[in-house]
Design a protein around this motif. Structure first.
Motif, PDB file in Angstrom:
ATOM      1  N   ASN A 199      -6.303  16.110  14.952  1.00  0.00           N
ATOM      2  CA  ASN A 199      -7.004  15.869  16.091  1.00  0.00           C
ATOM      3  C   ASN A 199      -8.230  14.843  15.384  1.00  0.00           C
ATOM      4  N   ALA A 202      -7.324  11.182  15.600  1.00  0.00           N
ATOM      5  CA  ALA A 202      -7.528  10.659  16.750  1.00  0.00           C
ATOM      6  C   ALA A 202      -8.937  10.126  17.331  1.00  0.00           C
ATOM      7  N   ARG A 205     -10.563   7.414  15.272  1.00  0.00           N
ATOM      8  CA  ARG A 205      -9.828   6.345  15.467  1.00  0.00           C
ATOM      9  C   ARG A 205     -10.469   5.610  16.909  1.00  0.00           C
ATOM     10  N   GLU A 206     -10.738   6.626  17.674  1.00  0.00           N
ATOM     11  CA  GLU A 206     -11.414   6.193  18.931  1.00  0.00           C
ATOM     12  C   GLU A 206     -12.968   5.844  18.987  1.00  0.00           C
ATOM     13  N   PHE A 228      -0.656   9.661  14.051  1.00  0.00           N
ATOM     14  CA  PHE A 228      -1.775   9.612  14.795  1.00  0.00           C
ATOM     15  C   PHE A 228      -2.704   8.449  14.678  1.00  0.00           C
ATOM     16  N   GLY A 229      -2.248   7.684  13.329  1.00  0.00           N
ATOM     17  CA  GLY A 229      -3.307   6.456  12.951  1.00  0.00           C
ATOM     18  C   GLY A 229      -3.748   6.663  11.747  1.00  0.00           C
ATOM     19  N   LYS A 331      -5.834   9.072  26.735  1.00  0.00           N
ATOM     20  CA  LYS A 331      -5.023   8.445  25.667  1.00  0.00           C
ATOM     21  C   LYS A 331      -3.734   9.404  25.041  1.00  0.00           C
ATOM     22  N   VAL A 334      -1.195   7.238  23.656  1.00  0.00           N
ATOM     23  CA  VAL A 334      -1.649   6.579  22.539  1.00  0.00           C
ATOM     24  C   VAL A 334      -1.167   7.380  21.333  1.00  0.00           C
ATOM     25  N   TYR A 335      -1.629   8.887  21.355  1.00  0.00           N
ATOM     26  CA  TYR A 335      -1.656   9.739  20.190  1.00  0.00           C
ATOM     27  C   TYR A 335      -0.498  10.843  20.810  1.00  0.00           C
ATOM     28  N   PHE A 337      -0.317  14.017  20.900  1.00  0.00           N
ATOM     29  CA  PHE A 337      -0.804  15.102  20.841  1.00  0.00           C
ATOM     30  C   PHE A 337      -0.116  16.204  20.952  1.00  0.00           C
TER      31      PHE A 337
END
Length: 372
Positions: A199, A202, A205-206, A228-229, A331, A334-335, A337
């Motif tokens: 988590n 994410a 990144r945000e 997740f980035g 989002k 985007v992720y 989750f």
């Protein structure tokens, strides 16, 4: 309404949970009776079950306690005077909700100064299940939400699988990064890629960080972190010594180091290397080491000469829980989750859920209190 409901009571280290029936209470004025839809096995719950995190409050075994805190539910009954959630949204029976599992007193010095969400009295309602109102933790079919506990309606486009981790893992890392003033252009290291660590990728990144480096010993977790980035991942097998990991972080940050390091592994031994990974003026965010009595040796001059800070962080302000829901609502495309919770179990199979997560065969287990 059902006259009784089940609670899976913790009875001792690595002992089977005890399924017990209790009368379902009517909510007092200002309270909410919640029908629990999902309760997850968080890493801290595993620490309790293993005997690493002492919640006995001085009682010798055998004892009977309610545990579990990461959950989502729906309104079963509203107490007198409860018409809206903590954000002003109307509440009615059947609405899906998430809520704080702790209740700050609002009167002590730390509450009045808003210095930390970790109010010393915030678990004053965590009674053994034999005591009224019986349902005061996640591993049961109901939860009694006391006046003063923040509660938020779950957006329609957020599933239970996404909402369940919001009131611990996601809200907790939002709180940690806010308190650490993590933001644009920062380089961040995350020690541990369990539920909180994933988590955190994410959230970082945000918040606009420039680089996210994640460290873990399990490749499948690092694979999810990359999904997740995460920009870079370090597998312990490839960097077996702390000096190797510190050196690699320095290399990846052009010799400077991380502006923030988030510890969510729960391993005391990683603290010195995390401090060594920090850049001048960096901040170490200590979240995962909740087990009492553990010791680790650090050189305090590292903090002084480096102008570094160390923050101990537990629990979160209500707005972090609302922010978690907003993130999930806006989002989720985007992720991934939905990949954090990997397995679902009926409440009656709670022993198997704990054993499976303890063995590492599941990423994160979710308990369904009303499943057969």
């Amino acid at each position: 309404m059902t006259a009784t409901g089940q609670v899976a009571a913790f009875t001792g280290v690595r002992k089977p949970f005890a399924l017990r029936e209790y009368p379902v209470p009517a909510p007092a004025a200002g309270a909410v009776l919640v029908k629990v839809r999902m309760a997850n096995v968080c890493g801290s719950d595993l620490h309790i079950w293993r005997g690493e995190y002492d919640v006995s409050r001085g009682h010798a075994e055998p004892f009977c306690l309610s545990i579990g805190h990461e959950m989502a539910g729906e309104v079963a009954e509203l107490g007198e005077g409860v018409t809206h959630d903590s954000a002003g949204e109307p509440l009615a029976g059947g609405d899906r909700i998430v809520y704080q599992y702790f209740c700050p007193c609002g009167r002590c010095r730390s509450c009045l100064r808003r210095s930390t969400p970790r109010c010393a009295e915030a678990l004053r309602y965590r009674y053994p299940p034999d005591d009224y109102p019986h349902f005061n933790a996640a591993y049961g079919q109901y939860y009694y939400l006391n006046p003063g506990q923040a509660v938020f309606k779950v957006p329609a486009n957020v599933s239970d699988d996404l909402a369940g981790p919001a009131n611990c893992a996601l809200a907790q890392v939002i709180e940690a990064f806010r308190r650490g003033r993590v933001g644009l252009g920062d380089h961040v290291v995350i020690q541990g890629a369990g539920g909180l660590g994933i988590n955190a990728v994410a959230v970082a990144r945000e918040m606009g960080v420039a680089q996210i480096i994640v460290i873990d010993g399990i490749e499948s977790r690092l694979e999810l972190a990359r999904a997740f980035g995460a920009d870079e991942t370090l597998l312990l097998a490839d960097y077996p010594h702390p000096d190797d990991r510190v050196r690699r972080v320095r290399e990846l940050t052009d010799g400077w180091g991380a502006d923030a390091v988030l510890e969510v592994s729960g391993l005391p031994a990683v603290v010195p290397e995390g401090l060594a990974m920090l850049a001048q003026g960096g901040t170490y965010l200590e979240v995962g080491n909740i087990n009492q009595g553990k010791q680790v040796e650090i050189d305090p001059s590292v903090l002084v000469h480096g102008g570094k800070s160390l923050l101990g962080i537990m629990w979160y302000d209500p707005d972090c829980l609302k922010a978690a829901l907003d993130l999930l609502s806006t989002k989720a495309d985007v992720y991934p989750f939905e990949q954090i919770l990997s397995h679902h179990y009926p409440l009656k199979h709670i022993d198997q859920a704990f054993a499976d997560q303890d063995s590492g065969s599941v990423q994160r287990a979710a308990l369904l209190p009303w499943a057969d």
